[in-house]
Motif scaffolding. Structure first.
Motif, short mmCIF file in Angstrom:
data_model
loop_
_atom_site.label_atom_id
_atom_site.label_comp_id
_atom_site.label_asym_id
_atom_site.label_seq_id
_atom_site.Cartn_x
_atom_site.Cartn_y
_atom_site.Cartn_z
N GLY A 396 0.84 -1.20 0.00
CA GLY A 396 0.00 0.00 0.00
C GLY A 396 0.88 1.24 0.00
O GLY A 396 1.77 1.39 -0.82
N GLU A 397 0.64 2.13 0.97
CA GLU A 397 1.44 3.35 1.09
C GLU A 397 2.66 3.16 1.97
O GLU A 397 3.48 4.06 2.12
N LEU A 398 2.79 2.00 2.59
CA LEU A 398 3.92 1.71 3.47
C LEU A 398 5.09 1.17 2.66
O LEU A 398 4.90 0.53 1.64
N PHE A 399 6.33 1.42 3.14
CA PHE A 399 7.50 0.86 2.50
C PHE A 399 8.42 0.27 3.56
O PHE A 399 8.33 0.60 4.75
N THR A 400 9.31 -0.62 3.14
CA THR A 400 10.25 -1.25 4.06
C THR A 400 11.67 -1.13 3.55
O THR A 400 11.91 -1.10 2.34
N LEU A 401 12.62 -1.08 4.48
CA LEU A 401 14.04 -1.13 4.15
C LEU A 401 14.58 -2.54 4.28
O LEU A 401 15.77 -2.78 4.07
N GLY A 402 13.71 -3.48 4.68
CA GLY A 402 14.15 -4.85 4.88
C GLY A 402 14.56 -5.16 6.29
O GLY A 402 15.12 -6.23 6.57
N ASP A 403 14.28 -4.24 7.24
CA ASP A 403 14.62 -4.48 8.64
C ASP A 403 13.55 -5.29 9.33
O ASP A 403 12.37 -5.26 8.95
N VAL A 404 13.96 -6.01 10.37
CA VAL A 404 13.07 -6.86 11.16
C VAL A 404 13.02 -6.34 12.58
O VAL A 404 14.05 -5.95 13.14
N GLY A 405 11.83 -6.31 13.19
CA GLY A 405 11.72 -5.82 14.56
C GLY A 405 10.32 -6.01 15.12
O GLY A 405 9.49 -6.70 14.52
N HIS A 406 10.07 -5.38 16.27
CA HIS A 406 8.74 -5.45 16.87
C HIS A 406 8.43 -4.15 17.60
O HIS A 406 9.33 -3.36 17.92
N LEU A 407 7.15 -3.92 17.85
CA LEU A 407 6.68 -2.79 18.64
C LEU A 407 6.24 -3.29 20.01
O LEU A 407 5.61 -4.35 20.11
N ASP A 408 6.58 -2.53 21.08
CA ASP A 408 6.10 -2.95 22.40
C ASP A 408 4.76 -2.30 22.70
O ASP A 408 4.18 -1.58 21.87
N GLU A 409 4.27 -2.53 23.92
CA GLU A 409 2.93 -2.06 24.28
C GLU A 409 2.83 -0.54 24.34
O GLU A 409 1.72 0.02 24.29
N ASP A 410 3.96 0.15 24.41
CA ASP A 410 3.95 1.61 24.43
C ASP A 410 4.27 2.22 23.08
O ASP A 410 4.44 3.44 22.96
N GLY A 411 4.38 1.39 22.05
CA GLY A 411 4.62 1.88 20.70
C GLY A 411 6.07 2.12 20.36
O GLY A 411 6.38 2.74 19.35
N TYR A 412 6.99 1.63 21.21
CA TYR A 412 8.43 1.78 20.93
C TYR A 412 8.89 0.66 19.99
O TYR A 412 8.55 -0.51 20.17
N LEU A 413 9.70 1.06 19.01
CA LEU A 413 10.21 0.10 18.04
C LEU A 413 11.55 -0.47 18.50
O LEU A 413 12.45 0.27 18.92
N PHE A 414 11.68 -1.79 18.42
CA PHE A 414 12.92 -2.50 18.70
C PHE A 414 13.32 -3.23 17.43
O PHE A 414 12.55 -4.05 16.91
N LEU A 415 14.51 -2.95 16.91
CA LEU A 415 15.00 -3.60 15.70
C LEU A 415 15.76 -4.86 16.08
O LEU A 415 16.49 -4.88 17.07
N ARG A 416 15.61 -5.89 15.27
CA ARG A 416 16.36 -7.12 15.48
C ARG A 416 17.52 -7.21 14.49
O ARG A 416 18.64 -7.52 14.88
N ASP A 417 17.26 -6.96 13.22
CA ASP A 417 18.30 -7.10 12.21
C ASP A 417 17.70 -6.78 10.85
O ASP A 417 16.51 -6.47 10.74
N ARG A 418 18.53 -6.89 9.82
CA ARG A 418 18.02 -6.86 8.45
C ARG A 418 17.59 -8.26 8.07
O ARG A 418 18.28 -9.24 8.39
N LYS A 419 16.46 -8.36 7.39
CA LYS A 419 15.95 -9.68 7.02
C LYS A 419 16.96 -10.44 6.17
O LYS A 419 17.13 -11.66 6.31
N SER A 420 17.66 -9.73 5.29
CA SER A 420 18.63 -10.39 4.40
C SER A 420 19.84 -10.91 5.17
O SER A 420 20.58 -11.76 4.66
#
Length: 530
Positions: A396-420
């Protein structure tokens, strides 16, 4: 009056008009930039130089929407070339001066550049690139002497004084780093706006970090201006009435000296610079007064938690982190927030959206790991001449750089790594960044990269490549010491199975690791999805 006192004399002018040409008209004597050699350049002089170059480019026949390529080191000449394009409706490509002639030729050809502004420091590369790309000899200019190039002083000479006849907002054409193939230009539609005005997006971006026009800030630029964020920070600082102190080559102690000398308040940094600052002897670090710092912003690469904590202990809560993309959108986290949410890269900027999606484009619940997608309200882009890549990066209107991560209950983003970069060993997903962050803080490690290498039974196994600290040899004893250290910090399945050593790792000056250059030799003759 020093550059910094000139800046602070403007603290009562917060309501004044901003923008290079407006400030030059109202306060031509204010300092806009300090060249690497220490020379102070006023707004009046910088605007006049940008005007001259803009008139020269138009006299060559460049029209709105055409492009120029600049291959120059940090300095006022580069800044003037940038502002010349920005007021002339041109796209400006800042070339990485570590590139080879053929690589710069690719930028010239792909962007369809009508002019090439180089520097004699990169003469061999400039000549090879211009010849291969077939740049018109009349469109070749250089700071200093370069065979086949006219001197930059000739650009616009004899074309009169004042602003160019045609003025409309241009744009940087930024090329994404070529770590996974040929770089692609991010080409945004030109707005047709008056270049005297400062885009709301620029003032809004700085407001995220608490930086406002004419509020006494002084910016320090220590990284090459061919990087997206570095260029933005310098350009916006000048537009908002903040002098920019330019470094030619970054050195940790020289940075501290310049902070003290010019009472620097903000900068844009990368974690490798933090690592080198912390490697200075304590007596050297404490020798310099850094009390002027207000917001030292870092991004571009993951920062190990322990390095971040040590910088916060030294500089205080002024260390602010952000995660963003050339393509638009991002997150930010202050030092105080990070201490509550260690490891996070923050919450979305105002008007920015962050979502975590699965491989089918469905949004995942909070806490679940997936691909990080972003969007900046009103921001659209396309990869130049690569619609397939543009569409492949979007949902849709969203794009990705290929990074992997999650959002916590307060909306903070934690990155894990690049998917590749993710390692799949025996069906288990392993994120190299987690392993790198642990090994990176060992005192005998200067730099580290972790990736998967072929294994007959498990598919992949974990390989670490380490650059030993100065004076340390990469021996079997060091390998055992590092693995024993890692055993106390990582689960057994995350431990490297082997460690190789190199004198240095392939990073660009902004800290980004070219991991493919390390990984590919191990996969030669085998298939691996990248």
């Amino acid at each position: 009056m020093t550059s910094t006192s000139a800046a602070r004399s403007g603290t009562d002018r917060a309501a004044e008009t901003i923008g290079l040409w407006n400030i030059a008209a109202e306060h031509p004597e204010l300092v806009a930039a300090i060249d690497p050699d220490g020379t102070e350049i006023t707004y009046g002089r910088l605007a006049a130089k940008a005007n001259t170059y803009a008139r020269g480019l138009q006299s060559l026949g460049l029209e709105t929407g055409d492009a120029i390529v600049v291959l120059q080191p940090n300095g006022v000449e580069l800044v003037a070339a940038y502002f010349a394009a920005i007021q002339s409706g041109l796209y400006v490509v800042m070339a990485n001066w570590h590139l080879t002639g053929p690589e710069v030729a690719y930028l010239l050809t792909d962007s369809e550049a009508k002019a090439f502004l180089a520097h004699e420091r990169f003469a061999d590369t400039a000549v090879a690139a211009a010849d291969e790309a077939g740049v018109d000899p009349h469109g070749r200019f250089a700071v200093g002497a370069v065979d086949g190039f006219r001197r930059i002083e000739e650009l616009g000479a004899g074309e009169g004084d004042g602003r160019p006849a045609r003025r409309t907002a241009g744009s940087p054409m930024l090329y994404t780093s070529g770590t996974t193939g040929k770089p692609k230009g991010v080409r945004r539609p030109l707005t047709g706006a008056d270049p005297d005005g400062v885009p709301v997006a620029s003032t809004g971006f700085f407001a995220i970090f608490g930086i406002e026009p004419f509020d006494g800030h002084v910016h320090l630029c220590g990284s090459p201006l061919y990087h997206t964020a570095v260029l933005n920070f310098v350009a916006i600082s000048i537009q908002l009435g903040h002098p920019a102190v330019l470094m030619d080559r970054w050195d940790p102690e020289e940075m501290l000296r310049l902070i003290e000398r010019h009472r620097v308040t903000h900068s844009h940094m990368v974690p490798t610079q933090f690592h080198r600052l912390l490697a200075l002897p304590e007596q050297t670090r404490l020798r310099y007064d850094v009390s002027s710092l207000r917001v030292m912003i870092h991004g571009a690469a993951p920062c190990p938690d322990e390095i971040k904590r040590r910088m916060l202990e030294w500089w205080g809560p002024v260390v602010t982190e952000y995660y963003a993309a050339t393509e638009g959108g991002g997150t930010v986290i202050s030092g105080e927030e990070w201490l509550r949410k260690p490891g996070s890269v923050g919450r979305p900027w105002p008007n920015s959206t962050v979502r975590i999606l699965d491989d089918d484009g469905r949004e995942l619940p909070l806490g679940e790991v997936g691909s990080v997608y972003m969007q900046m309200a009103g921001s659209r882009f396309e990869y130049h001449k690569d619609r397939e890549k543009t569409e492949r990066s979007r949902v849709g209107e969203l794009f990705t750089l290929g990074d992997v991560g999650h959002l916590d209950e307060d909306g903070y983003l934690f990155l894990r790594d690049r998917k590749s970069d993710m390692i799949i060993s025996g069906g288990v997903n392993i994120y190299p960044a987690e392993i790198e962050n642990e090994l990176a803080v060992h005192p005998k490690v200067a730099d580290v990269a972790v990736f998967g290498v072929p294994h007959e039974d498990w598919g992949e196994q974990i390989k670490a490549v380490v650059q030993p600290a100065e004076g340390v040899e990469g021996t079997a004893e060091l390998t055992e010491e590092l693995l024993e250290y890692a055993r106390g910090r990582l689960a057994k399945f995350k431990l490297p199975k082997s460690i190789d050593y190199r004198d240095d790792l392939p990073r660009d000056p902004n800290g980004k690791l070219y991991k493919r250059r390390l990984r590919d030799p191990y996969w030669q003759g085998r298939d691996r999805a990248i």
